[in-house]
Design an enzyme around this catalytic site. Structure first.
Site, PDB file in Angstrom:
ATOM      1  N   GLN A  80      -1.731 -15.431   5.118  1.00  0.00           N
ATOM      2  CA  GLN A  80      -0.618 -15.846   4.450  1.00  0.00           C
ATOM      3  C   GLN A  80      -0.961 -17.101   4.331  1.00  0.00           C
ATOM      4  O   GLN A  80      -0.153 -17.356   3.487  1.00  0.00           O
ATOM      5  CB  GLN A  80       0.606 -16.269   6.224  1.00  0.00           C
ATOM      6  CG  GLN A  80       1.613 -14.642   5.414  1.00  0.00           C
ATOM      7  CD  GLN A  80       2.804 -15.173   6.465  1.00  0.00           C
ATOM      8  OE1 GLN A  80       2.911 -15.488   6.996  1.00  0.00           O
ATOM      9  NE2 GLN A  80       3.710 -13.431   6.883  1.00  0.00           N
ATOM     10  N   ASP A 104      -2.760 -16.844   0.844  1.00  0.00           N
ATOM     11  CA  ASP A 104      -1.636 -15.518  -0.094  1.00  0.00           C
ATOM     12  C   ASP A 104      -1.580 -16.437  -1.305  1.00  0.00           C
ATOM     13  O   ASP A 104      -0.199 -17.325  -1.083  1.00  0.00           O
ATOM     14  CB  ASP A 104      -0.913 -14.903   1.082  1.00  0.00           C
ATOM     15  CG  ASP A 104      -0.296 -14.590   0.441  1.00  0.00           C
ATOM     16  OD1 ASP A 104      -0.620 -14.558  -1.205  1.00  0.00           O
ATOM     17  OD2 ASP A 104       0.115 -13.163   0.079  1.00  0.00           O
ATOM     18  N   SER A 164       0.995 -15.961  -3.265  1.00  0.00           N
ATOM     19  CA  SER A 164       2.331 -16.222  -2.811  1.00  0.00           C
ATOM     20  C   SER A 164       3.062 -17.344  -3.371  1.00  0.00           C
ATOM     21  O   SER A 164       3.843 -17.762  -3.233  1.00  0.00           O
ATOM     22  CB  SER A 164       2.765 -15.655  -1.288  1.00  0.00           C
ATOM     23  OG  SER A 164       2.950 -14.254  -1.241  1.00  0.00           O
ATOM     24  N   TYR A 194       4.735  -2.850  -2.453  1.00  0.00           N
ATOM     25  CA  TYR A 194       4.745  -2.676  -3.773  1.00  0.00           C
ATOM     26  C   TYR A 194       6.174  -1.788  -4.548  1.00  0.00           C
ATOM     27  O   TYR A 194       6.381  -0.652  -3.705  1.00  0.00           O
ATOM     28  CB  TYR A 194       3.229  -2.691  -4.049  1.00  0.00           C
ATOM     29  CG  TYR A 194       2.192  -4.262  -4.508  1.00  0.00           C
ATOM     30  CD1 TYR A 194       2.147  -5.226  -5.350  1.00  0.00           C
ATOM     31  CD2 TYR A 194       1.867  -4.082  -3.260  1.00  0.00           C
ATOM     32  CE1 TYR A 194       1.829  -6.503  -4.728  1.00  0.00           C
ATOM     33  CE2 TYR A 194       1.253  -5.285  -3.169  1.00  0.00           C
ATOM     34  CZ  TYR A 194       0.840  -6.671  -3.096  1.00  0.00           C
ATOM     35  OH  TYR A 194       0.536  -7.705  -3.528  1.00  0.00           O
TER      36      TYR A 194
HETATM   37  N1  LIG Z   1       1.835 -11.766   3.682  1.00  0.00           N
HETATM   38  C1  LIG Z   1       2.923 -10.922   3.813  1.00  0.00           C
HETATM   39  O1  LIG Z   1       3.079 -10.023   4.523  1.00  0.00           O
HETATM   40  C2  LIG Z   1       3.238 -11.152   2.379  1.00  0.00           C
HETATM   41  C3  LIG Z   1       3.222 -11.939   1.712  1.00  0.00           C
HETATM   42  C4  LIG Z   1       3.835 -11.840   0.409  1.00  0.00           C
HETATM   43  C5  LIG Z   1       4.603 -11.060  -0.166  1.00  0.00           C
HETATM   44  N2  LIG Z   1       4.315  -9.577   0.358  1.00  0.00           N
HETATM   45  C6  LIG Z   1       5.051  -8.494   0.384  1.00  0.00           C
HETATM   46  O2  LIG Z   1       4.326  -8.206  -0.734  1.00  0.00           O
HETATM   47  C7  LIG Z   1       5.344  -6.719  -1.664  1.00  0.00           C
HETATM   48  C8  LIG Z   1       5.200  -7.845  -3.543  1.00  0.00           C
HETATM   49  O3  LIG Z   1       5.590  -9.326  -3.335  1.00  0.00           O
HETATM   50  P1  LIG Z   1       5.061  -9.518  -5.091  1.00  0.00           P
HETATM   51  O4  LIG Z   1       5.986 -10.771  -4.226  1.00  0.00           O
HETATM   52  O5  LIG Z   1       4.142  -9.623  -4.922  1.00  0.00           O
HETATM   53  O6  LIG Z   1       5.759  -8.876  -5.583  1.00  0.00           O
HETATM   54  P2  LIG Z   1       5.044  -8.611  -7.028  1.00  0.00           P
HETATM   55  O7  LIG Z   1       5.088  -9.952  -8.691  1.00  0.00           O
HETATM   56  O8  LIG Z   1       4.486  -7.094  -7.372  1.00  0.00           O
HETATM   57  O9  LIG Z   1       6.910  -7.958  -8.072  1.00  0.00           O
HETATM   58  C9  LIG Z   1       8.079  -8.617  -7.945  1.00  0.00           C
HETATM   59  C10 LIG Z   1       8.857  -7.628  -7.318  1.00  0.00           C
HETATM   60  O10 LIG Z   1       8.939  -7.236  -8.262  1.00  0.00           O
HETATM   61  C11 LIG Z   1       9.746  -5.759  -7.979  1.00  0.00           C
HETATM   62  N3  LIG Z   1       9.827  -4.446  -9.140  1.00  0.00           N
HETATM   63  C12 LIG Z   1       8.778  -3.674  -9.640  1.00  0.00           C
HETATM   64  N4  LIG Z   1       9.698  -2.912 -10.936  1.00  0.00           N
HETATM   65  C13 LIG Z   1      10.815  -2.936 -10.339  1.00  0.00           C
HETATM   66  C14 LIG Z   1      11.874  -2.554 -11.210  1.00  0.00           C
HETATM   67  N5  LIG Z   1      11.530  -1.298 -12.059  1.00  0.00           N
HETATM   68  N6  LIG Z   1      12.956  -2.811 -11.065  1.00  0.00           N
HETATM   69  C15 LIG Z   1      13.029  -4.349 -10.254  1.00  0.00           C
HETATM   70  N7  LIG Z   1      12.634  -4.429  -9.580  1.00  0.00           N
HETATM   71  C16 LIG Z   1      10.536  -4.114  -9.752  1.00  0.00           C
HETATM   72  C17 LIG Z   1       8.786  -4.784  -7.114  1.00  0.00           C
HETATM   73  O11 LIG Z   1       8.975  -4.547  -6.496  1.00  0.00           O
HETATM   74  C18 LIG Z   1       8.051  -6.759  -6.780  1.00  0.00           C
HETATM   75  O12 LIG Z   1      10.022  -7.530  -5.079  1.00  0.00           O
HETATM   76  C19 LIG Z   1       6.335  -7.409  -1.245  1.00  0.00           C
HETATM   77  O13 LIG Z   1       6.615  -6.671  -0.440  1.00  0.00           O
HETATM   78  C20 LIG Z   1       6.288  -8.484  -0.571  1.00  0.00           C
HETATM   79  O14 LIG Z   1       7.052  -9.072   0.598  1.00  0.00           O
HETATM   80  C21 LIG Z   1       3.923  -9.932   2.251  1.00  0.00           C
END
Ligand SMILES: NC(=O)c1ccc[n+]([C@@H]2O[C@H](COP(=O)([O-])OP(=O)(O)OC[C@H]3O[C@@H](n4cnc5c(N)ncnc54)[C@H](O)[C@@H]3O)[C@@H](O)[C@H]2O)c1
Length: 384
Positions: free
Chosen positions: A127, A130, A133, A226
């Site tokens: 994290q 990242d 993020s 995702y």
């Molecule tokens: N260290 C960790 O564990 C960690 C850190 C960051 C993110 N994550 C996880 O990674 C995943 C992706 O996060 P991110 O910020 O990179 O997302 P992202 O930038 O890939 O996407 C943003 C959001 O858009 C949503 N989305 C996609 N298509 C959609 C649609 N048609 N309608 C509505 N929403 C839609 C996705 O579900 C996501 O929540 C999440 O599950 C997040 O919790 C985990």
């Protein structure tokens, strides 16, 4: 002994970030780094070269990287930078390999060990590294600020002797890191906030931030947490459920993304045409083409009575804080590979193995990396 580290000045248009900030300098020196930076690398965030103590400045980027063991940058560097690097040296930056075939080929030819920041695995231990993020969180916050400057109304309820102005309705579509930060910011500013995502797991997160959740009955949770793309039937169901919420909103923030694909379209032209007079959409997915049919990436446009704001590279607009977090992300990654004043790469470390893009003239396979600690880190694949 020390590790020669070189930090590039960014050259892509409108990129203000820099991969090193003064607070990280002593930490890297403690790890055994001898630091060099390109002259003016931090000028875009209003930091003079003199703000960096114990860093040597070199004007020419080829001279800067020629002796470097490790090169740090934000955006993918220019090809002549790779040409000037030592064979076998390390590059750490965002790369997005699918968009940069010529760069990837150069990395292979020069046998550069390249760690691509967008490949940092989304696991708890990583994290602090990242960068997706850290940069998304800033973008989510800033989307609300951008939206506010284009609105003709306030976000919170305001009571005055002349009467009461009700709170604005904010809808956040896409509840990843950016979307959740947008919800938190809009909540803090007193708006009435709704969240929506195709991953139902986000409902609890939206509720915990004080927002309500728009449930469309469609679950498009894909690989690795995702989202996946919607089928046309699912899309029609979602559109029908969302129209009322879209058209009741004063400010909409869209952040939806699907890894490796163009941004999904969440708001169509008919929905925009029925929106409230003066409503604003801030489309944070403009870099991927945008979440709204009317979005013009990089532009602010007026569509009827609605303003659509679609900035590119939003983290760069907050260059100082974005650089601070990015530099700390890179430092956390360097901690894994710098010890006793030398670079030692432990290919059995899942974070190292999955973040590596190229090593010793071969492409690394993030899917296979880390699954078997005894397997070689590279797939035999060649760059396209
Ligand atoms: N260290 C960790 O564990 C960690 C850190 C960051 C993110 N994550 C996880 O990674 C995943 C992706 O996060 P991110 O910020 O990179 O997302 P992202 O930038 O890939 O996407 C943003 C959001 O858009 C949503 N989305 C996609 N298509 C959609 C649609 N048609 N309608 C509505 N929403 C839609 C996705 O579900 C996501 O929540 C999440 O599950 C997040 O919790 C985990």
């Amino acid at each position: 002994m020390y590790v020669n580290v070189a930090v590039l000045k960014e050259t892509q248009p409108h990129e203000r970030r820099v991969a090193l900030v003064p607070s990280v300098v002593p930490k890297l020196i403690k790890l055994g780094a001898k630091l060099h930076m390109q002259t003016g690398a931090s000028h875009a965030i209003k930091l003079a070269d003199a703000a960096f103590k114990d860093v040597a400045f070199i004007a020419d980027r080829k001279d800067l990287v020629a002796d470097a063991d490790v090169v740090l940058a934000v955006q993918p560097p220019a090809l002549d930078v790779i040409d000037a690097m030592k064979q076998g040296a390390i590059l750490i930056s965002f790369i997005y390999a699918e968009k940069e075939p010529a760069l990837v080929q150069r990395l292979l030819d020069k046998k550069i060990t390249c760690f691509a920041m967008e490949r940092i695995p989304r696991i708890s231990r990583a994290q602090s590294m990242d960068a997706l993020s850290s940069q998304s969180a800033l973008a989510g916050y800033y989307a609300i600020a951008l939206g506010m400057t284009h609105m003709t109304s306030v976000l919170p309820k305001i009571t005055s002797a002349a009467g009461v102005i009700g709170p604005a309705k904010v809808l956040v579509m896409g509840l990843g890191v950016a979307g959740l930060e947008a919800i938190a910011t809009a909540q803090r500013l007193g708006a009435v906030v709704e969240g929506y995502d195709v991953r139902p797991a986000t409902k609890e997160q939206a509720l915990s931030l004080g927002a309500t959740f728009v449930d469309t009955g469609v679950d498009a949770t894909g690989k690795g947490g995702y989202a996946r793309a919607l089928t046309s039937e699912e899309k029609a169901k979602v559109d029908a459920a969302l129209t009322r919420h879209i058209q009741a909103s004063d400010l909409i923030i869209t952040t939806a993304a699907i890894p490796g694909k163009a941004s999904p379209k969440l708001i169509n032209k008919a929905q925009v045409a029925g929106m409230k007079t003066g409503a604003v959409i801030v489309d944070l997915s403009a870099d991927g083409g945008g979440n709204c049919d009317d979005t013009e990436p990089g532009q602010t446009t007026q569509v009827g009575a609605v303003t659509i704001v679609a900035p590119l590279n939003v983290p760069s607009l907050l260059g100082k804080d974005a650089s601070e977090l990015y530099a700390k992300n890179q430092y956390a990654l360097l901690v894994l590979m710098m010890k006793d004043n030398i670079v030692t790469i432990d290919w059995t470390d899942e974070v190292i193995a999955k973040t590596a893009l190229t090593h010793d003239g071969k492409l690394c396979d993030a899917e296979k990396a880390g699954s078997d600690p005894h397997a070689p880190p590279n797939s035999p694949a060649k760059a396209a």
